[in-house]
Design an enzyme around this catalytic site. Sequence first.
Site, short mmCIF file in Angstrom:
data_model
loop_
_atom_site.label_atom_id
_atom_site.label_comp_id
_atom_site.label_asym_id
_atom_site.label_seq_id
_atom_site.Cartn_x
_atom_site.Cartn_y
_atom_site.Cartn_z
N LYS A 172 0.82 -1.05 -0.05
CA LYS A 172 0.02 0.08 -0.05
C LYS A 172 0.91 1.09 0.01
O LYS A 172 1.57 1.45 0.90
CB LYS A 172 -0.97 -0.11 1.44
CG LYS A 172 -2.39 0.65 1.06
CD LYS A 172 -2.11 2.11 0.93
CE LYS A 172 -1.96 3.07 2.11
NZ LYS A 172 -2.02 4.55 1.93
N GLY B 283 6.51 4.72 8.80
CA GLY B 283 5.65 5.81 8.89
C GLY B 283 5.67 6.55 10.21
O GLY B 283 6.61 6.41 10.86
N THR C 102 4.95 7.26 14.06
CA THR C 102 4.79 6.48 15.57
C THR C 102 3.44 6.33 16.20
O THR C 102 3.16 5.39 16.13
CB THR C 102 5.74 7.12 16.75
OG1 THR C 102 7.14 6.95 16.33
CG2 THR C 102 5.57 6.59 18.07
N GLU C 103 2.56 7.37 15.43
CA GLU C 103 0.89 7.40 15.95
C GLU C 103 0.57 6.21 15.32
O GLU C 103 -0.33 5.31 15.74
CB GLU C 103 0.71 8.76 15.53
CG GLU C 103 -0.86 8.96 15.87
CD GLU C 103 -1.24 10.42 15.04
OE1 GLU C 103 -0.39 10.94 14.42
OE2 GLU C 103 -2.43 10.52 15.27
N GLU D 174 9.15 1.04 11.11
CA GLU D 174 10.24 2.22 10.88
C GLU D 174 9.54 3.27 11.10
O GLU D 174 8.85 3.74 10.49
CB GLU D 174 11.00 2.10 9.64
CG GLU D 174 11.94 0.82 9.42
CD GLU D 174 12.95 0.63 10.45
OE1 GLU D 174 13.50 1.74 10.60
OE2 GLU D 174 13.18 -0.42 10.84
N CYS E 85 12.83 10.78 8.36
CA CYS E 85 12.86 10.34 9.72
C CYS E 85 14.06 10.49 10.71
O CYS E 85 13.91 10.50 11.89
CB CYS E 85 12.59 8.75 9.67
SG CYS E 85 13.53 7.89 8.52
N GLU F 162 8.46 15.35 16.58
CA GLU F 162 8.90 15.26 15.33
C GLU F 162 8.33 16.44 14.37
O GLU F 162 7.05 16.39 14.16
CB GLU F 162 8.80 13.88 14.70
CG GLU F 162 9.44 13.71 13.21
CD GLU F 162 9.29 12.15 12.69
OE1 GLU F 162 7.90 11.86 12.91
OE2 GLU F 162 10.11 11.80 12.11
#
Length: 502
Positions: free
Chosen positions: A199, A252, A254-255, A274, A308, A405
């Site tokens: 995706k 993507g 952390t949330e 990651e 990142c 971030e």
Amino acid sequence: MNAVRNDLNVSPSTLAFLDRPKHLLIGGRWMPAASGKTFAVIDPATGREVCQVAEGDKEDIDRAVTAARCAFESGPWPTMTPAERGKLIWRIGDLILGHLEELAEIESLDNGKPLRVARVADVPLAADMFHYMAGWATKRHGATLPISVLYTPGVQYHSYTRPEPVGVVGQIIPWNFPLLMAAWKLAPALTTGCTVVLKVAEETPLSGLRLGEILQEAGLPDGVVNIITGFGETAGAALVAHRDVDKIAFTGSTEVGKLIVKAAAHDLKRVSLELGGKSPNIILKDADLDVAIPGAANAIFFNHGQCCSAGSRLYADASVYDKVVAGVAEQAKKIKLGHGLDPDTQMGPMVSEIQRNRVRGYLEAGEREGARAVTGGKAREGAGYFVEPTVLVDTTPDMQVIREEIFGPVVAAIPFKTLDDELIRQANATVYGLAAGIWTRDLSRAHSLAAKLKAGTVWVNCYNIFDSALPFGGYKQSGWGREMGDAVLDNYTETKAVTIRL
Ligand code: NAP
Ligand code: MG
């Protein structure tokens, strides 16, 4: 060909790609979404629509997982020799290089990054990942193990292990390096013999679709890789929830990583993650500032800060702090913003209006909490989603701009006086642990600091150095598992122990 495309300065092959229908790749066939829905791909430098792509959702994910399962269990893929698999993966790398200019144009247009960066970084690194992983197809092996089995005295056994592919893998990737993130995910999955439903990010679906065509051109059997464009909340969530997916590999925020872990708990799918970072970049007083200052600027401003690993917290020894701040600000001022396809552009727009507004929110929060921008500090209004390269000072550890971030071209410079107590404590005072930088001429100090930093990667006198052979991933809330190197193969492998009574 529509009016927007007429004034795009891209090659005929890129224009031809843009004019082809943007369907889903399922079981080796390109097809529209089951719902028939599509959504717009936006050029972030102008806010204009480039084309429409299929809006895949649950029904399409179901079809793609069925195709991936079928390709995993039957057909040519599971019986292909490791050497054949390796050659095929190598060919994908070659074809990516063969289409370098077209892929770079597509990436620049879709993501906003400068074409020249896509040419030397995104596309060749994506090719290299396939080339590097091709070799592992013939080199992963198990072991024979001398076992004793105390409770069956006198009986002999022959025991060995087999590394086996984990099965059908769902892969979900972000928009900051769309083609490269697809390569980081697909190449190790293919070399271990898995099949995939990928995706791609809704903001940047185009290079993934072009890569799908390349996979077919390379001769990858139908259904081994299926590519779905669509939204995270629908297509992404359906992939994670799917009962016939053995593993999710996610890159993507952390949330969203936490949402994926929760959703994968119901059937204990394997999960590798990651995630985000808030990486400290540390300049010691004995550093070569002629190298460290441009290095620190590049650590944050590369890819518009949408990395990142971005060196977003810049710690400088108090004795060189003023010089470092002035130097990085000087570098920031010189950066030329513009359309990614313009050859003079050094920094493009943020990937989307949402991202531009997010970064603006952080700049406003910083100002409210008392941080000061020595340069930049503004997100521009209007159709292109540009943010000025920004250097913040006068921050405190509790500020949002220090803890969270930002994922934009915004660095906070922070002075320190003592190494062990103050610096290490502050550098590690984050929920993240992805990367860190150290600039010094004292290598023994560099080694001891590198050991104390809680981060998956430490760069000394360099930053953002990536290689297919180097494992990359995070401590703490920056993720689970590693990408690249031989370490990533574990993400896609089950180890089976076989014991035979002799
Ligand atoms: P994101 O919002 O987490 O999205 C990443 C991917 O997840 C997209 O494909 C997204 O789809 C999908 N997604 C969103 N919600 C989902 C859900 N509920 N279930 C399943 N999938 C879902 O992250 P982003 O803003 O695109 O990317 C930036 C983040 O990625 C930053 O935090 C950055 O640090 C991190 N990153 C980490 C690495 C690394 O190697 N550690 C590398 C690059 C980026 P949509 O596109 O449709 O929203
Ligand atoms: Mg979304």
